[in-house]
Design an enzyme around this catalytic site. Structure first.
Site, mmCIF file in Angstrom:
data_model
loop_
_atom_site.group_PDB
_atom_site.id
_atom_site.type_symbol
_atom_site.label_atom_id
_atom_site.label_comp_id
_atom_site.label_asym_id
_atom_site.label_seq_id
_atom_site.Cartn_x
_atom_site.Cartn_y
_atom_site.Cartn_z
ATOM 1 N N HIS A 330 0.832 -1.215 0.000
ATOM 2 C CA HIS A 330 0.000 0.000 0.000
ATOM 3 C C HIS A 330 0.861 1.257 0.000
ATOM 4 O O HIS A 330 1.854 1.356 0.712
ATOM 5 C CB HIS A 330 -1.041 -0.005 1.120
ATOM 6 C CG HIS A 330 -0.530 0.082 2.523
ATOM 7 N ND1 HIS A 330 -0.202 1.280 3.118
ATOM 8 C CD2 HIS A 330 -0.312 -0.871 3.463
ATOM 9 C CE1 HIS A 330 0.186 1.047 4.370
ATOM 10 N NE2 HIS A 330 0.142 -0.243 4.603
ATOM 11 N N GLU A 376 -4.810 2.135 2.676
ATOM 12 C CA GLU A 376 -4.939 0.983 3.585
ATOM 13 C C GLU A 376 -5.059 1.449 5.021
ATOM 14 O O GLU A 376 -5.830 0.899 5.803
ATOM 15 C CB GLU A 376 -3.728 0.051 3.431
ATOM 16 C CG GLU A 376 -3.849 -1.265 4.204
ATOM 17 C CD GLU A 376 -3.413 -1.174 5.654
ATOM 18 O OE1 GLU A 376 -3.743 -2.092 6.429
ATOM 19 O OE2 GLU A 376 -2.741 -0.197 6.039
ATOM 20 N N GLU A 377 -4.282 2.479 5.359
ATOM 21 C CA GLU A 377 -4.205 2.885 6.770
ATOM 22 C C GLU A 377 -5.513 3.426 7.322
ATOM 23 O O GLU A 377 -5.747 3.377 8.523
ATOM 24 C CB GLU A 377 -3.106 3.937 6.966
ATOM 25 C CG GLU A 377 -1.693 3.457 6.673
ATOM 26 C CD GLU A 377 -1.202 2.380 7.641
ATOM 27 O OE1 GLU A 377 -1.968 1.960 8.536
ATOM 28 O OE2 GLU A 377 -0.051 1.956 7.489
ATOM 29 N N ASP A 404 3.016 -6.379 3.677
ATOM 30 C CA ASP A 404 2.664 -5.266 4.571
ATOM 31 C C ASP A 404 3.021 -5.594 6.022
ATOM 32 O O ASP A 404 2.245 -5.321 6.926
ATOM 33 C CB ASP A 404 1.166 -4.930 4.432
ATOM 34 C CG ASP A 404 0.787 -3.655 5.185
ATOM 35 O OD1 ASP A 404 1.701 -2.870 5.528
ATOM 36 O OD2 ASP A 404 -0.409 -3.455 5.441
#
Ligand SMILES: [Zn+2]
Length: 512
Positions: A330, A376-377, A404
């Protein structure tokens, strides 16, 4: 876990080698002869797969999904990944030059354009697929004790903290309230009604450093992260004016770890921050002695959602271009550091897969699809949009890889899907044994961004990475380029490149 073949080899290499030489002799393979004597002049020099590669394929038991030539190609990709500085150089640019890549912000957009251009330069077919993402920006963030047992009159005591992602703000000049500390949900439930009303509630759940020290970093993280995620809802529900959580991470350098938090409809949204482990201990100590009052200022802002993109780059397959194998990380990061281990590393090792296929002139049967996921975060909005946009095409996804969990030494591959994947991958594990990555571990999860595909039955994968130190830096100001060991980064690039090629070029797609 890889057993049988490789374990036999490690315990009794001589006997195993002999057994395989006998077997190869029966198959009239020239490679064993070369161990003892030069090949007869009529025989070509051993140029194909090494004896170890053939040995590994053979010891795996049963027919291999790959020919010896394909296994040799995997070994070439592995060796090239170990030497090529491409991944390290790309990561230096993403982190040192572009910097933190908070979703919705200008640096995330710059990273989208940069990675897209790099992929175009390799000759991949690049598409930017739109996704709407939250745009939250950090503001001022300070904490100080203004009253506590034993204080020196007229002094204050600093509390080191950072706002959690998505947090609402306090009033601009802050709020002042008494602090209540609980270690877990049970302690919160056991408090008398109204005990937290109008107060600042601290969830002081420690990160299990011993679990992390023996390699279960992710498990230690999961144990604490529920308080970061759901703490503000629980606090809001019992009338707290703010929530603090003990940082979910392992280092002892008074570093606060940010990360996403959640609110729920119908529950008052209250400001939320992570304090350092040291400050959580301090608050627990002082509140056990008597009332503690804190002044807290957080001024983050939630701006309108922003349009952003997943960067998609296809290295088209020769036989089944419509079938794709995803290799991904990501692109967004938190804003305190520069997102080197989370997850610039995952992006650049995936970029390296495309780069090496180009460098070595390899076009697998199926398409290798690089994806730099967005956001993603803060909720995996990019991945969710991909599932919507490609809903009719899931059957053509024959595998998905995401990296990740940092950039430390990989010891093998996690796989999610049919148990048969473990046996199927043994020749690949054999190739990766040379860099210390021969294990095959079944797992339910492989990566947040590929969970949707996993749930729909797409075989999915991730490198098994050394997680002992990852959570020391995760989501902190110390997630910077210097934390990267180039050798370890290259090992991760080797794992995902070899695996992506293996998935994309196998005669039959991975079992599902
Ligand atoms: Zn991440």
């Amino acid at each position: 876990m890889l057993t049988s073949g490789m374990e036999t080899l490690r315990k009794a290499p001589e006997a195993a080698l002999l057994a395989v030489c006998v077997a190869f002799a029966l198959l009239a393979a020239p490679v064993c002869r070369a161990q003892n004597a030069p090949p007869p002049s009529s025989m070509p020099a051993a140029a194909g797969p090494s004896i170890m590669d053939r040995l590994n394929a053979m010891m795996a038991g049963g027919p291999s999904a790959w020919t010896p030539e394909q296994v040799a190609t995997m070994a070439k990709l592995r060796d090239a990944a170990m030497k090529d500085p491409y991944a390290v150089n790309e990561l230096r640019h993403l982190t040192d030059n572009i910097g933190p890549r908070l979703a919705g912000g200008p640096q995330a957009q710059q990273a989208v354009e940069y990675v897209a251009a790099e992929m175009r330069a390799l000759g991949a077919e690049v598409t930017l697929e739109k996704a709407m993402v939250p745009h939250w920006v950090r503001g001022a963030e300070t904490g100080e004790l203004v009253a506590w047992p034993g204080m020196t009159p007229g002094t204050k005591q600093k509390i080191v903290l950072t706002a959690l992602g998505g947090s609402v703000a306090t009033p601009a000049d802050g709020l002042t309230a008494e602090v209540v500390v609980v270690d877990n949900w049970d302690q919160l439930r056991a408090l008398p009604p109204g005990a937290v009303k109008g107060k600042i509630l601290l969830f002081n759940h420690p990160f299990d450093k011993e679990l992390a020290a023996v390699g279960n970093g992710l498990m230690a993280y999961v144990g604490g992260v529920v308080y970061r995620g759901a703490g503000p809802i629980a606090g809001g529900a019992v009338g707290a004016v703010a929530v603090l959580v003990r940082s979910v991470g392992g280092a002892d350098y008074r570093l606060p770890h940010t990360g996403m938090t959640e609110y729920a409809p119908g529950v008052e949204k209250i400001p939320a921050a992570a304090v350092t482990a040291e400050d959580a201990d301090l608050l627990a100590d002082l509140t056990a002695q008597g009332p503690v009052t804190m002044h807290l200022t957080l001024t983050p802002q939630t701006l309108p959602d922003a349009q952003s993109y997943n960067v998609i780059a296809d290295w088209k397959g020769t036989e089944h271009p419509e079938q794709v194998v995803i290799v991904s990380g990501h692109l967004d990061s938190w804003d305190l550091g520069t997102g080197a281990i989370d997850d610039g590393a995952g992006v650049v090792v995936s970029m390296q897969a495309i780069h090496l296929l180009k460098e070595l002139g390899i076009r697998p049967r199926r398409t290798v699809r690089f994806i730099a996921w967005m956001c993603e975060e803060q909720g995996s909005q990019g991945a969710a949009q991909y599932m919507v946009d490609h809903a009719g095409d899931v059957a053509n996804h024959t595998g998905a890889i995401e990296t990740d969990l940092g950039a430390d030494h990989p010891t093998g591959i996690y796989y999610a899907g049919k148990p048969a994947l473990g046996g199927w991958l043994r020749p690949v594990a054999g190739v990766l044994d040379a860099i210390g990555a021969p294990t095959l571990n079944a797992s339910e999860d492989t990566g947040e961004d590929i969970d949707g595909l996993t749930a729909k039955g797409v075989p999915s994968f991730a490198p098994v990475q050394d997680s002992r130190f990852y959570f020391n830096y995760h989501h902190t100001a110390a997630d910077t380029f210097d934390k990267i060991d180039p050798k370890h980064l290259n090992e991760n690039a080797a794992v995902v490149t070899v695996l992506a090629y293996a998935l994309a070029d196998a005669k039959d797609a991975a079992p599902r």
